[in-house]
Design a protein around this motif. Structure first.
Motif, PDB file in Angstrom:
ATOM      1  N   TYR A  60      -5.232   0.688   3.475  1.00 44.70           N
ATOM      2  CA  TYR A  60      -3.952   0.524   2.795  1.00 44.70           C
ATOM      3  C   TYR A  60      -3.356   1.907   2.552  1.00 44.70           C
ATOM      4  N   ALA A  61      -2.137   2.134   3.036  1.00 44.35           N
ATOM      5  CA  ALA A  61      -1.423   3.398   2.795  1.00 44.35           C
ATOM      6  C   ALA A  61      -0.866   3.328   1.374  1.00 44.35           C
ATOM      7  N   VAL A  62      -1.560   3.973   0.449  1.00 34.30           N
ATOM      8  CA  VAL A  62      -1.302   3.794  -0.983  1.00 34.30           C
ATOM      9  C   VAL A  62       0.121   4.191  -1.368  1.00 34.30           C
ATOM     10  N   LYS A  63       0.732   5.098  -0.614  1.00 35.46           N
ATOM     11  CA  LYS A  63       2.081   5.541  -0.986  1.00 35.46           C
ATOM     12  C   LYS A  63       3.090   4.395  -1.018  1.00 35.46           C
ATOM     13  N   ALA A  64       2.822   3.314  -0.271  1.00 37.77           N
ATOM     14  CA  ALA A  64       3.771   2.198  -0.237  1.00 37.77           C
ATOM     15  C   ALA A  64       3.934   1.571  -1.620  1.00 37.77           C
ATOM     16  N   ASN A  92      -8.244  10.479   3.799  1.00 40.24           N
ATOM     17  CA  ASN A  92      -7.164  11.373   3.352  1.00 40.24           C
ATOM     18  C   ASN A  92      -6.315  11.811   4.543  1.00 40.24           C
ATOM     19  N   THR A  93      -5.054  11.361   4.550  1.00 39.34           N
ATOM     20  CA  THR A  93      -4.093  11.768   5.563  1.00 39.34           C
ATOM     21  C   THR A  93      -2.951  12.488   4.865  1.00 39.34           C
ATOM     22  N   GLY A  94      -2.254  13.369   5.575  1.00 38.71           N
ATOM     23  CA  GLY A  94      -1.094  14.037   4.978  1.00 38.71           C
ATOM     24  C   GLY A  94      -1.020  15.486   5.402  1.00 38.71           C
ATOM     25  N   LEU A 148      -8.337  13.871  14.395  1.00 46.56           N
ATOM     26  CA  LEU A 148      -7.254  14.840  14.598  1.00 46.56           C
ATOM     27  C   LEU A 148      -5.946  14.087  14.768  1.00 46.56           C
ATOM     28  N   ARG A 149      -4.929  14.511  14.002  1.00 48.55           N
ATOM     29  CA  ARG A 149      -3.636  13.833  14.107  1.00 48.55           C
ATOM     30  C   ARG A 149      -2.804  14.462  15.223  1.00 48.55           C
ATOM     31  N   VAL A 150      -2.403  13.632  16.149  1.00 48.32           N
ATOM     32  CA  VAL A 150      -1.707  14.107  17.344  1.00 48.32           C
ATOM     33  C   VAL A 150      -0.244  13.692  17.275  1.00 48.32           C
ATOM     34  N   ILE A 178      -2.683   8.769  15.498  1.00 51.89           N
ATOM     35  CA  ILE A 178      -1.312   8.914  15.979  1.00 51.89           C
ATOM     36  C   ILE A 178      -0.425   7.937  15.222  1.00 51.89           C
ATOM     37  N   PHE A 179       0.664   8.441  14.671  1.00 51.95           N
ATOM     38  CA  PHE A 179       1.587   7.549  13.961  1.00 51.95           C
ATOM     39  C   PHE A 179       2.960   8.183  13.965  1.00 51.95           C
ATOM     40  N   GLN A 180       3.876   7.596  14.708  1.00 53.50           N
ATOM     41  CA  GLN A 180       5.198   8.208  14.827  1.00 53.50           C
ATOM     42  C   GLN A 180       6.349   7.234  14.617  1.00 53.50           C
ATOM     43  N   GLY A 213      -2.188   4.372  12.831  1.00 50.92           N
ATOM     44  CA  GLY A 213      -1.272   4.599  11.707  1.00 50.92           C
ATOM     45  C   GLY A 213      -0.672   3.317  11.178  1.00 50.92           C
ATOM     46  N   GLY A 214       0.598   3.386  10.783  1.00 50.79           N
ATOM     47  CA  GLY A 214       1.295   2.215  10.236  1.00 50.79           C
ATOM     48  C   GLY A 214       2.476   1.876  11.117  1.00 50.79           C
ATOM     49  N   GLY A 215       3.589   1.589  10.491  1.00 58.51           N
ATOM     50  CA  GLY A 215       4.810   1.357  11.263  1.00 58.51           C
ATOM     51  C   GLY A 215       5.125  -0.094  11.540  1.00 58.51           C
ATOM     52  N   LEU A 216       4.227  -1.022  11.149  1.00 58.69           N
ATOM     53  CA  LEU A 216       4.538  -2.443  11.338  1.00 58.69           C
ATOM     54  C   LEU A 216       5.645  -2.823  10.362  1.00 58.69           C
ATOM     55  N   MET A 266      -5.950   1.066  11.465  1.00 63.56           N
ATOM     56  CA  MET A 266      -4.543   1.191  11.090  1.00 63.56           C
ATOM     57  C   MET A 266      -4.468   1.360   9.581  1.00 63.56           C
ATOM     58  N   GLU A 267      -3.445   2.101   9.114  1.00 62.06           N
ATOM     59  CA  GLU A 267      -3.184   2.164   7.671  1.00 62.06           C
ATOM     60  C   GLU A 267      -1.847   1.493   7.457  1.00 62.06           C
ATOM     61  N   LEU A 268      -1.890   0.347   6.827  1.00 61.61           N
ATOM     62  CA  LEU A 268      -0.663  -0.418   6.633  1.00 61.61           C
ATOM     63  C   LEU A 268      -0.086  -0.179   5.241  1.00 61.61           C
ATOM     64  N   GLY A 269       1.214   0.014   5.198  1.00 59.27           N
ATOM     65  CA  GLY A 269       1.909   0.104   3.917  1.00 59.27           C
ATOM     66  C   GLY A 269       2.853  -1.071   3.785  1.00 59.27           C
ATOM     67  N   ARG A 270       4.026  -0.905   4.398  1.00 58.10           N
ATOM     68  CA  ARG A 270       5.086  -1.900   4.305  1.00 58.10           C
ATOM     69  C   ARG A 270       4.644  -3.312   4.700  1.00 58.10           C
ATOM     70  N   PHE A 271       3.956  -3.423   5.842  1.00 60.76           N
ATOM     71  CA  PHE A 271       3.590  -4.750   6.339  1.00 60.76           C
ATOM     72  C   PHE A 271       2.573  -5.429   5.409  1.00 60.76           C
ATOM     73  N   ALA A 299       7.145  -2.656  -1.168  1.00 62.76           N
ATOM     74  CA  ALA A 299       6.782  -1.347  -0.597  1.00 62.76           C
ATOM     75  C   ALA A 299       7.978  -0.419  -0.700  1.00 62.76           C
ATOM     76  N   TYR A 300       7.695   0.867  -0.975  1.00 58.51           N
ATOM     77  CA  TYR A 300       8.749   1.879  -1.015  1.00 58.51           C
ATOM     78  C   TYR A 300       9.850   1.491  -1.999  1.00 58.51           C
ATOM     79  N   GLY A 301       9.449   1.029  -3.170  1.00 62.36           N
ATOM     80  CA  GLY A 301      10.374   0.652  -4.229  1.00 62.36           C
ATOM     81  C   GLY A 301      10.258   1.615  -5.397  1.00 62.36           C
TER      82      GLY A 301
HETATM   83  C1  LIG Z   1       3.239   6.032   5.306  1.00 61.03           C
HETATM   84  C2  LIG Z   1       2.075   6.046   6.198  1.00 61.03           C
HETATM   85  C3  LIG Z   1       1.549   4.838   6.655  1.00 61.03           C
HETATM   86  C4  LIG Z   1       2.124   3.510   6.303  1.00 61.03           C
HETATM   87  O1  LIG Z   1       3.289   3.275   6.972  1.00 61.03           O
HETATM   88  P1  LIG Z   1       3.973   1.830   6.970  1.00 61.03           P
HETATM   89  O2  LIG Z   1       5.018   1.970   7.999  1.00 61.03           O
HETATM   90  O3  LIG Z   1       4.469   1.573   5.610  1.00 61.03           O
HETATM   91  O4  LIG Z   1       2.911   0.848   7.358  1.00 61.03           O
HETATM   92  C5  LIG Z   1       0.437   4.896   7.467  1.00 61.03           C
HETATM   93  N1  LIG Z   1      -0.135   6.066   7.807  1.00 61.03           N
HETATM   94  C6  LIG Z   1       0.338   7.242   7.379  1.00 61.03           C
HETATM   95  C7  LIG Z   1      -0.353   8.474   7.767  1.00 61.03           C
HETATM   96  C8  LIG Z   1       1.463   7.273   6.578  1.00 61.03           C
HETATM   97  O5  LIG Z   1       1.943   8.448   6.167  1.00 61.03           O
END
Ligand SMILES: *Cc1c(COP(=O)(O)O)cnc(C)c1O
Length: 401
Positions: free
Chosen positions: A48-52, A92-94, A139-141, A186-188, A226-229, A263-268, A361-363
């Motif tokens: 879970y991408a906690v920032k969401a 830990n990502t960032g 490694l993040r590419v 990889i997450f773009q 990554g995320g992005g769903l 995968m790290e999901l936030g929004r989805f 998410a993102y509120g």
């Molecule tokens: C924000 C973030 C996510 C989550 O993204 P969503 O599109 O909300 O799923 C996943 N991975 C990383 C590294 C992020 O920064």
């Protein structure tokens, strides 16, 4: 997808009768049901991408559903640990991992990191040696695509996330004896709503990532996508189908030959469980257009100003009045404070409340609550029919010094 169920409408109506200003409600029963459907598979490990949404009750619900946790700051880490979650279940990502932050994560027992720069690799090695331990490293590419194919998140523009293939190729893995280079991250792409498009993007990434792993002499055991769903932000758009995505992910896993897909999901994961409930201050007509002035705006939910995409909105009470197009404005003294154009019953007035959905998410934490000193929004959860307040609305005296 986002119309209100009767029990939810009843709960929101009761709350609106006791609240003076805008508030958030998260439906944890709906969230649990959704998350359990996501984790019942053995194709992809889910973080879970906690920032969401870092709210305690949200994190606890993800924990119960079997998610582990991707955190980007010491604040997020502390919040996850405060819910009784073991540090070994944290990733830990960032892009901004200072030596100080790495030291904090090490002291708390985190051992899995996504490295985003050569400095991070060196600092993680030093920290691991100090603790006489081995860290699991991805490694993040950051990939670039041929001219014609734009990266939908930011064109082919440079981002601070990770490093390009050429930069990573200069790394000599054996220089870092305390780091187990287990895979690539990889997450773009953001808010993607087509599983075919996602499948195609993922499959295009596999060959360049495999080539990088090979040239580094790394056995690619883990691939983190990554995320992005995405989730739909209108009542008429349909969402991603999880079974279809799983098929695509299973194909990626097989063709890339990795042991684990992550995968790290936030929004989805959490977007659809949240509602932002906002009182109407007044309706007025201006240059012939109907406007609604609302108590809360981008001070509570900034996303529409950042993405130019409104949250879906409906009137809390029933109305048979003919719908009209309304422009919705928050209370800030900037034209940026717009919550979009919506079709709503024309008899809407100063006693009414609007419900914005897809706000899980993102509120609350992606907002600008201090500007103009309006209230901080309260946060409630709905669990087994019960409404629980996690934080009341707070006046500006709460933070002004
Ligand atoms: C924000 C973030 C996510 C989550 O993204 P969503 O599109 O909300 O799923 C996943 N991975 C990383 C590294 C992020 O920064």
């Amino acid at each position: 997808m986002t119309f209100l169920s009767t029990p939810l409408r009843t709960a929101l109506t009761e709350l609106s009768q006791s609240e003076d200003t805008a508030f958030f409600v998260y439906d944890l029963d709906k969230l649990s049901a959704h998350l359990n459907a996501l984790t019942q598979q053995d194709v992809v490990k889910l973080w879970y991408a906690v920032k969401a949404n870092p709210l305690s009750a949200i994190i606890q619900t993800l924990d119960r559903a079997g998610f582990d946790f991707d955190v980007a700051s010491s604040g997020e880490l502390n919040q996850v640990l405060a819910q009784g979650i073991a540090a070994t279940r944290v990733l830990n990502t960032g892009p901004a991992k200072s030596k100080r932050q790495i030291a904090h994560f090490m002291a708390q027992g985190v051992r899995t990191f996504v490295a985003e720069s050569t400095n991070q690799v060196a600092w993680l090695q030093a920290a691991a040696a100090e603790y006489h331990t081995t860290l699991r490293i991805l490694l993040r590419v950051q990939l670039r695509w041929p001219d014609s194919e734009k990266n939908p998140l930011g064109g082919d523009s440079l981002t601070p996330f990770g490093l390009g293939v050429n930069e990573w190729q200069a790394l000599t893995l054996s220089d870092y004896p305390n780091l187990d280079f287990a895979g690539l991250h990889i997450f773009q792409w953001g808010n993607m709503l087509s599983s075919d498009k996602l499948a195609s993007l993922w499959s295009q990434m596999v060959p360049p990532l495999q080539a990088l792993a090979q040239s580094l002499g790394m056995q690619l055991r883990i691939l983190d996508l990554g995320g992005g769903l995405g989730i739909p932000y209108t009542f008429t758009t349909s969402g991603l189908e999880w079974p279809k995505l799983l098929d695509a992910l299973a194909t990626i896993k097989a063709t890339s030959g990795v042991d684990e897909l992550w995968m790290e999901l936030g929004r989805f994961a959490v977007g659809e469980c949240g509602y932002y409930v906002n009182p109407v201050v007044e309706q007025k007509t201006n240059y012939g257009a109907k406007q609604l002035i609302l108590a809360g705006g981008i001070n509570h939910i900034l996303r529409p100003a950042v993405t130019n995409q409104a949250f879906p909105c409906q009137l809390l009470r029933d109305s048979n009045a003919t719908p009209s197009d309304f422009l919705l404005h928050g209370p800030l003294c900037t034209a940026l404070d717009s919550l979009g154009q919506h079709s709503l019953p024309s008899d809407i007035n100063e006693n009414d409340w609007l419900v914005f959905s897809q706000c899980g998410a993102y509120g609350f934490t992606e907002s600008m609550p201090y500007f103009l000193c309006h209230e901080l929004a309260a946060e409630y959860v709905l669990q087994q029919g019960q409404v629980i307040c996690l934080r009341d609305a707070q006046s500006a005296a709460y933070y002004l010094r």
